[in-house]
Motif scaffolding. Structure first.
Motif, short mmCIF file in Angstrom:
data_model
loop_
_atom_site.label_atom_id
_atom_site.label_comp_id
_atom_site.label_asym_id
_atom_site.label_seq_id
_atom_site.Cartn_x
_atom_site.Cartn_y
_atom_site.Cartn_z
N UNK B 65 0.95 -1.17 0.10
CA UNK B 65 -0.05 -0.08 -0.10
C UNK B 65 0.82 1.13 -0.07
N UNK B 66 2.06 1.04 0.60
CA UNK B 66 3.16 2.39 0.60
C UNK B 66 3.72 2.47 -0.50
N UNK B 67 3.40 1.67 -1.63
CA UNK B 67 4.12 1.88 -2.91
C UNK B 67 5.56 1.29 -3.13
N UNK B 70 6.24 -3.23 -6.96
CA UNK B 70 6.04 -2.87 -8.26
C UNK B 70 4.67 -3.40 -8.86
N UNK B 71 3.74 -2.62 -9.36
CA UNK B 71 2.61 -3.04 -9.83
C UNK B 71 1.84 -2.10 -10.77
N UNK B 72 0.66 -2.48 -11.18
CA UNK B 72 0.42 -1.99 -12.33
C UNK B 72 -0.36 -0.61 -11.82
N UNK B 73 -1.19 -0.80 -10.71
CA UNK B 73 -1.88 0.31 -10.11
C UNK B 73 -1.29 0.70 -8.75
N UNK B 74 -1.89 1.76 -8.53
CA UNK B 74 -1.30 2.37 -7.02
C UNK B 74 -2.13 1.94 -5.76
N UNK B 75 -3.55 1.57 -6.00
CA UNK B 75 -4.31 1.34 -4.74
C UNK B 75 -4.33 -0.33 -4.69
N UNK B 147 -7.81 5.85 -13.06
CA UNK B 147 -6.76 5.29 -12.45
C UNK B 147 -6.64 5.62 -11.19
N UNK B 148 -7.40 6.61 -10.77
CA UNK B 148 -7.46 6.58 -9.17
C UNK B 148 -8.42 5.70 -8.54
#
Lengths: 316, 1090
Positions: B65-67, B70-75, B147-148
């Motif tokens: 969750x903190x980023x 490495x993944x496609x989306x942020x959430x 994307x959000x």
């Protein structure tokens, strides 16, 4: 007395470490009482097999205290850590001094630790020895050590020298590789790529009035190590978000935790843009973390004020 | 930082909220994330207690969750579930909740396996199909909004070994259809996600001792081989981090010597980490939640080390403490070691559970004895463990299932819930579900709630539980033996030849009395592939067979006994007959002997005659010879007859002896029979008297039924009160439930100030009213002072002081002062004087009317209490000194200083007698008359004073202590009453104008209201404050005002009647018939409110 022990000429053994990537660790092995002499020999062999560089004082016969002290200081100066095996006897053997050689070595190691930040002291009180009879003076010495353990000092009672050396080696082998592109700055400004537009506007205005370094977090790169290192080089950190509340609520605690929590030296401003209603919810609060919900336009000013206050505090 | 989160969770795993305290596994977290990034699936295995769940919940998920993933989306969406007894249902529920789908539809879709889960994700709003026209034609703004909203999906199957441990999922090496579908779906999901680059990830956590059973599922062994993470043992430096870092992050510290000792003394093998975390959790509390450094002495107080290892000064302190320790705890200190901490804690809870229930739960029936409560705990824990391959493992059970196994009509289900609460408290967390201190309704658990032992470390380290499980293992083993015998009997048409003999009957009979094997207990060990209901039915039949087999065996044995008795009687009769026969024979033998003797005499005479006639003639000689021959024959006959009669006499003698013996036996048996008759007579007398008692009890029962009727209404009132906390769309229902609870309680003589009813009314009212909560304009208030009605002075951390008006729920700023400094602490001394300390370490007395700031020379930041009296300011602080500063001059130096032994924590000034009362950190209470300024100690104990209050009219001083005790004193310093408010220290106290009520704000943000006239009653408890309480005051005799650190102002009325009236005014309707039937009960007569 030293006469009880066998003496060899002074020499250093250098053994290649088994792990090519490991750093070379030099270990000062202190004097110990005769009842643990064979354990000490075994320990020295094990440490050599583990790829450690072992040094110990092997002065000839009737050396006096001054000579012994100078020699020990020199050996400690060139070592990364010291190892002290505690036996059951308190042997006073140096020039009539009322103190055992083992305790002298320990005091010298403490002095070395005061001089060198990374110096570690490993005390091994073998379980087998602890079950036997112990001199009252030695028991006192052991109790003193046990009750005054300092940071970077380890007190172990492993049964076997192999387990003891495993611990020693894993503590001493720390990867000190540095990340590139880390340098000193006043403000380290972090934001998520989905808040890019608002964040870059703040960055642009802030650059006119202070030294500020920005970092955009994306999904493609894991910048954790870089962030921690750059934090250490910054006076103030800012984590800004507009839309990315969920990211920020997790990011700041993780970074704060990795960076040392309450004892960290760089404060973190967690700034939420007040234009989003959800940002008014309770943010992460902790020592060294200041959560703020601000109007977009005054964010650069707030950062400047905080930076100046920090400067004043440091000056005072 | 939230002060309700302890840095060490104890036995339970870390939750995501506690991620900041999860240390020592940073490298392992990175390794798992790397595997997931590459392979989309990872199976995390390890021994029990290695921290697999914590590693994911508090390690991997927060990092993602903190980023730092490495993944496609942020959430991130995390759909986590445990297989338990229904893996497909649980997976479907979790996924439906996260993707906002219908659960039934989701379950139906997932039942098809393969790509079903991926399809559900792709159909949701969280996935962006970049190939479709909508995305391609979208502008930047639209794309950003999409994307959000988008999110990666992480499926977490925690405790995956439950697939194998529950017979509903896996029996005799074969998985059920549902488990097969679940495994297939998860593996296919990862495979498709990797192939198509879809951001879906799968994690399974599983105990490594179940690895071999994975062969039952296709492809699972291959996944294990390709993407397994075996949780490594923590190295020494990692263990150091586990111990030291969380305390530091929470503002505390652990001494190095304690760290080294803990690491050295941890036993190898299972449970290393849970035992350590539990010990640390207890140590944290003992060190006053981090306010003092955690050190060796704290571990000694937990029976974790021998006091002989302590430094001398600490040893003395320990000895003093040990003297005051309750006697029942002292034996646990005989064998101190780190593993003993958990055992000691569990034993203390076991012994104190009954007392806790009596003190805290008014709704429990309290009709069971302390001994029965211990039995309930034993059986509950035995129910929550089961024997699997000869070892005890956890066994989740609902409360009603435990109640059924206990099978004692005297014990109500609520009693079981209440007794087990002490194991569910935040400070123990031995049994789930845990009690949430911010939500008192979690103390109550419904019959269908599932209980579960938090960790198997408790099973392995609590000696008493081990003993109980040994007993259970023995019971199960005996059951197994018994079933062999039983089945033999049943398969031979219940032939008597296969009944139990005396020896086995005794053993099995004792087992039956001990184990009380009812159908529910038997069902627990029923491993057949049946549904739960079928197992109960089958076990019911087994229970009947067991009972019948024992009963018939007993009867048969009894019959055999009776037959033996009959045989003895026959023997007696035949013995008598023999005696008679032998008597006849004896008589005959005697007569024969007499005849023989006579014959012998005759022969003698005849011989004499023959002698006499000898001389007469030869023929006479022949005759005589003949006569002699006859006489000889007769003599021989006589001898033979004598021999016969001797033999018969000997036989007769033997038989006579035997008959005498039998006769004695017969006599004894007659005596026995008469004794038994006497016993039967006494039994009859006893049963007569029992009948009389039973009739008396019947009479009492009839009387009790009336009061039970009353009690059942009161119990109904409590139940309705709890139900009113539920979330209903129609708020009127909440109001109605709360109001009916109040009405039932009032009409049937319930306590007027019942806290459960009160909270129900208050919470229901808060749903329909915005009154009572006002927010200040600025964050982080430090202190407040009421100047007039509805006008307050407030000072903030930022250095701003405001005069506010609070009317009709609105805040207006009447005046404002600003200081440029940030403040640490502040006190209003009166409406014109403010004392504050700054970040720059100054202590300032600020006069609002003149805007004058005067610096006071006292150790900065350490002013803990202050007031104005006799033209001076009096300040008490951590420097253990009471300092007086004159108000008439501007000097920075004090005019008087009085030293004490310890820091001053609070003070109150009694104007009437011009006496100051001071409370100290070391627990001492002093009075200081201003006539002499000589301090006098009036009370002493080992617990520090945390808060004080004074009431002018009654001249009463109230003092709160850190161990939860509250004591009252009069103005002379004599102690009045004392009571224990709980485990948390009082931080603020105030008394209402009439002097009857005391409101206390505690360190856990609860506010409790006590009645001085009824201190034994449970107080009202208000749990609305989410952060530290800054100010607490009575604005009217029945209304409390509170200001919180979160800048909220709240007002509460403490009268249930007032809330009831307010609710009535807000109500729009009465309960419908269906609602009444559902929530209140069909058998309760309907009652309308409006």
């Amino acid at each position: 007395m030293f006469a009880k022990k066998k003496f060899n000429l002074l020499f250093l053994k250098i053994i290649e470490m088994n792990d090519e990537n490991a750093l070379k660790i030099s270990v000062f092995l202190s004097q110990s009482s005769v009842d643990v002499e064979s354990l000490k020999t075994d320990l020295e062999t094990v440490m050599s097999r583990a790829g450690l560089e072992v040094v110990s004082s092997q002065l000839v016969g009737d050396s006096d205290f001054r000579q012994y002290e100078n020699n020990t200081d020199a050996l400690l100066e060139n070592s990364s850590c010291s190892v002290h095996i505690l036996g059951g006897q308190y042997e006073k053997s140096l020039s009539g001094l009322p103190v055992s050689v083992s305790e002298i070595d320990f005091q010298k190691a403490l002095q070395q630790k005061d001089k060198t930040e990374d110096f570690h002291i490993f005390v091994w009180f073998p379980a087998e020895t602890s079950r036997k009879e112990i001199d009252p003076e030695q028991a006192n010495f052991i109790k003193k050590i046990r009750n005054s353990i300092l940071p970077n000092m380890i007190f172990s009672n492993h049964e076997s020298p192999v387990a003891f050396v495993e611990d020693l080696r894993s503590i001493m082998q720390v990867d000190k590789r540095h990340t590139e592109d880390v340098h000193q700055t006043d403000v380290f400004f972090i934001y998520h790529e989905l808040d890019e537009h608002a964040a870059e506007e703040i960055l642009r205005i802030s650059k006119d009035v202070m030294e500020i370094k920005g970092l955009k977090i994306t999904n493609e790169i894991n910048a954790e190590n870089y962030i921690i290192e750059q934090l250490q080089q910054s006076k103030l950190a800012v984590v800004y978000f507009e839309q990315m509340l969920n990211w920020a609520k997790n990011f700041v605690p993780q970074v704060w935790k990795r960076y040392g929590g309450a004892s960290a030296t760089t404060p973190i401003l967690m700034i939420a843009d007040e234009s989003i209603r959800a940002n008014h919810a309770q943010l992460f609060e902790a020592p060294n973390v200041i959560p703020l919900v601000l109007v977009h336009e005054i964010i650069p000013l707030e950062i400047k004020v905080r930076l100046d206050q920090l400067g004043n505090l440091l000056a005072s | 930082m939230s002060n309700t989160l302890a840095p060490y969770p104890g036995l339970r795993p870390f939750t995501e909220d506690e991620a900041i305290y999860f240390k020592g596994r940073e490298v392992h977290i990175k390794q798992i994330i790397k595997q997931l990034e590459e392979k989309k699936i990872v199976v995390v295995t390890g021994a029990s207690g290695d921290g697999k769940s914590s590693l994911i919940y508090a390690g991997v998920i927060p990092q993602a969750r903190a980023g730092f993933f490495k993944s496609k989306y942020s959430n991130w969406l995390v759909a986590d579930f445990r297989p338990e007894r229904n893996p497909l249902g649980n997976l479907a529920d979790s996924l439906a909740h996260k993707l906002q789908l219908n659960p039934e539809y989701t379950k139906k879709e997932l039942s098809f396996g393969f790509a079903s889960l991926i399809n559900l994700f792709k159909q949701s709003d969280y996935y962006i199909n970049e190939n479709n026209a909508e995305w391609k034609n979208a502008d930047d703004r639209t794309r950003k909004l999409r994307r959000l909203k988008s999110a990666n999906l992480l499926i977490l199957a925690d405790q995956f070994e439950e697939i194998f441990t529950n017979s509903e999922n896996y029996t005799n090496g074969r998985p059920s259809n549902a488990s097969y579908v679940v495994v297939n779906t998860l593996l296919e999901t990862a495979r498709i996600a990797q192939r198509e680059g879809i951001p879906v990830y799968v994690i399974l956590t599983m105990r490594s001792d179940y690895i071999s059973q994975c062969v039952a599922f296709k492809n699972l062994p291959e996944i294990l081989a390709a993407s397994n993470f075996f949780v490594p043992r923590l190295k020494r430096e990692e263990l150091t981090q586990v111990i030291e870092e969380p305390a530091k992050l929470a503002g505390g510290s652990v001494s190095r010597r304690l760290v080294e000792l803990l690491i050295n003394n941890l036993q190898e093998g299972f449970d290393r980490l849970p035992v350590l975390q539990h010990a640390l959790n207890q140590l944290w509390k003992l060190a006053d939640y981090g306010k003092t450094q955690i050190d060796l002495i704290h571990l000694a107080k937990l029976a974790g080390i021998s006091p002989a290892l302590l430094p001398d000064a600490d040893k003395e302190e320990f000895d003093r403490w040990f003297v005051d320790l309750e006697e029942y705890k002292k034996p646990y200190y005989d064998t101190p070691n780190v593993d003993n901490v958990l055992n000691t804690h569990a034993n203390v809870l076991y012994v104190s559970a009954y007392e806790y229930m009596v003190m805290h739960f008014g709704w429990a029936s309290k009709t069971i004895s302390p001994f029965e409560s211990l039995q309930v705990i034993k059986t509950s824990f035995q129910s929550l463990t089961k024997i699997d391959a000869g070892r005890a493992v956890r066994n989740r059970m609902t409360l009603i299932e435990i109640y059924q196994i206990i099978n004692n009509p005297k014990i109500a289900i609520e009693d079981i819930s209440a007794i087990m609460t002490v194991f569910r408290l935040p400070e123990s967390t031995f049994v789930r579900p845990f009690v949430n201190p911010d939500d008192l309704s979690t103390e109550y658990i419904s019959a269908t709630s599932t209980l579960d032992i938090t960790h198997e470390a408790l099973i392995r380290n609590w000696k008493l539980l081990q003993d109980w499980n040994e007993e259970e293992i023995n019971n199960v083993s005996v059951l197994s033996d018994f079933k062999v015998q039983l089945n033999r009997w049943l398969s031979h048409n219940k032939s008597n030849d296969f009944l139990l003999s005396l020896g086995p009957l005794t053993v099995f009979g004792e087992w039956y009395d001990r184990a009380n094997p009812n159908k529910y207990w038997l069902a627990k060990y029923n491993t057949n592939d049946l549904s739960h209901v079928e197992k109960i039915e089958q076990s019911a039949r087994l229970a009947e067979d067991i009972e019948e087999y024992l009963r018939v065996s007993k009867s048969f044995l009894a019959l055999q006994e009776r037959q033996k008795k009959q045989r003895r009687l026959l023997l007696m009769i035949s013995s008598l007959l023999i005696i008679i026969l032998l008597s006849i024979l004896t008589y005959w033998a005697n007569s024969e002997r007499k005849e023989a003797e006579q014959q012998s005499v005759l022969a003698q005479e005849q011989r004499a005659l023959a002698e006499q006639e000898k001389n007469n003639a030869v023929s006479a000689n022949q005759v005589a010879e003949h006569e002699r021959q006859i006489a000889k024959e007769n003599a021989e006959k006589a001898i033979y007859a004598k021999m016969l009669s001797d033999s018969a006499r000997a036989d007769a003698e033997r038989n006579r002896l035997k008959a005498e013996t039998n006769f004695r036996i017969a006599q004894e048996q007659t005596m026995l029979a008469s004794l038994q008759a006497e016993k039967a007579r006494l039994e009859k007398l006893k049963s007569d008297s029992l009948r009389v008692i039973a009739e008396e009890q019947k009479r009492i029962a009839l009387m009790a039924s009336d009061s039970a009727n009353k009690l059942s209404y009161l119990s109904l009132a409590q139940t309705l009160a709890f139900k009113s906390h539920s979330v209903f769309e129609d708020n009127d229902l909440n109001l109605l439930l709360a109001l009916h609870a109040y009405t039932f309680n009032k009409d049937h003589g319930g306590r007027i100030s019942d806290p459960v009813i009160y909270n129900a009314l208050r919470k229901a009212y808060s749903l329909v009213s915005n009154e009572g909560i006002i927010n200040l304009p600025i964050d982080f208030p430090l202190s407040a002072f009421e100047t007039t009605s509805n006008e307050y002075l407030v000072v903030y951390t930022s250095g701003i002081v405001q005069k506010l008006s609070l009317i009709d729920g609105k805040v207006s700023v009447l005046q404002q002062w600003k200081s440029l400094e940030l403040l640490n602490s502040a006190f209003f001394l009166d409406k014109d004087h403010l004392l504050y300390s700054t970040h720059s370490k100054k202590l300032i007395l600020f006069t609002l009317s003149s805007n004058n700031k005067r610096e006071l020379k006292i150790t900065p930041n350490y002013a803990r209490a202050a007031f104005i009296a006799n033209g001076s300011v009096w300040i008490g602080g951590r420097n253990s000194t009471l300092s007086e500063f004159s108000l008439s001059d501007n000097s920075s130096d004090p005019v008087r200083e009085i030293e004490f032994d310890s820091r001053i924590t609070d003070m109150v000034f009694v104007k009437n007698s011009a006496t100051l009362f001071l409370g100290l950190y070391n627990g001492q209470l002093f009075k200081l008359p201003f006539s002499s300024f000589i301090p006098e100690k009036i009370f002493s104990n080992f617990y520090r004073v945390t808060a004080m209050a004074y009431h002018t009219q009654t001249d009463m001083i109230v003092v709160g202590y850190s161990n939860g005790y509250i004591r009252t004193f009069d103005a002379k310093g004599n102690m009045g009453s004392e009571f224990l408010s709980g485990k948390n220290a009082a931080e603020l106290m105030c008394i209402n104008p009439s002097g009857e009520k005391l409101a206390v704000g505690f360190s856990n943000n609860l506010v409790k209201v006590y009645n001085f006239n009824a201190l034994y009653e449970t107080p009202l408890t208000i749990n609305d404050m989410k952060q530290k309480i800054i100010m607490l005051d009575f604005v009217t005799p029945d209304q409390i005002f509170a200001l919180g650190w979160d800048r909220s102002i709240r007002k509460w009325n403490i009268s249930s009647a007032v809330y009831a009236e307010l609710i009535k005014q807000k109500l729009n309707r009465n309960m419908s018939d269906i609602e009444w039937s559902t929530y209140v009960g069909k058998n309760v007569p309907y009652h309308a409110i409006k």
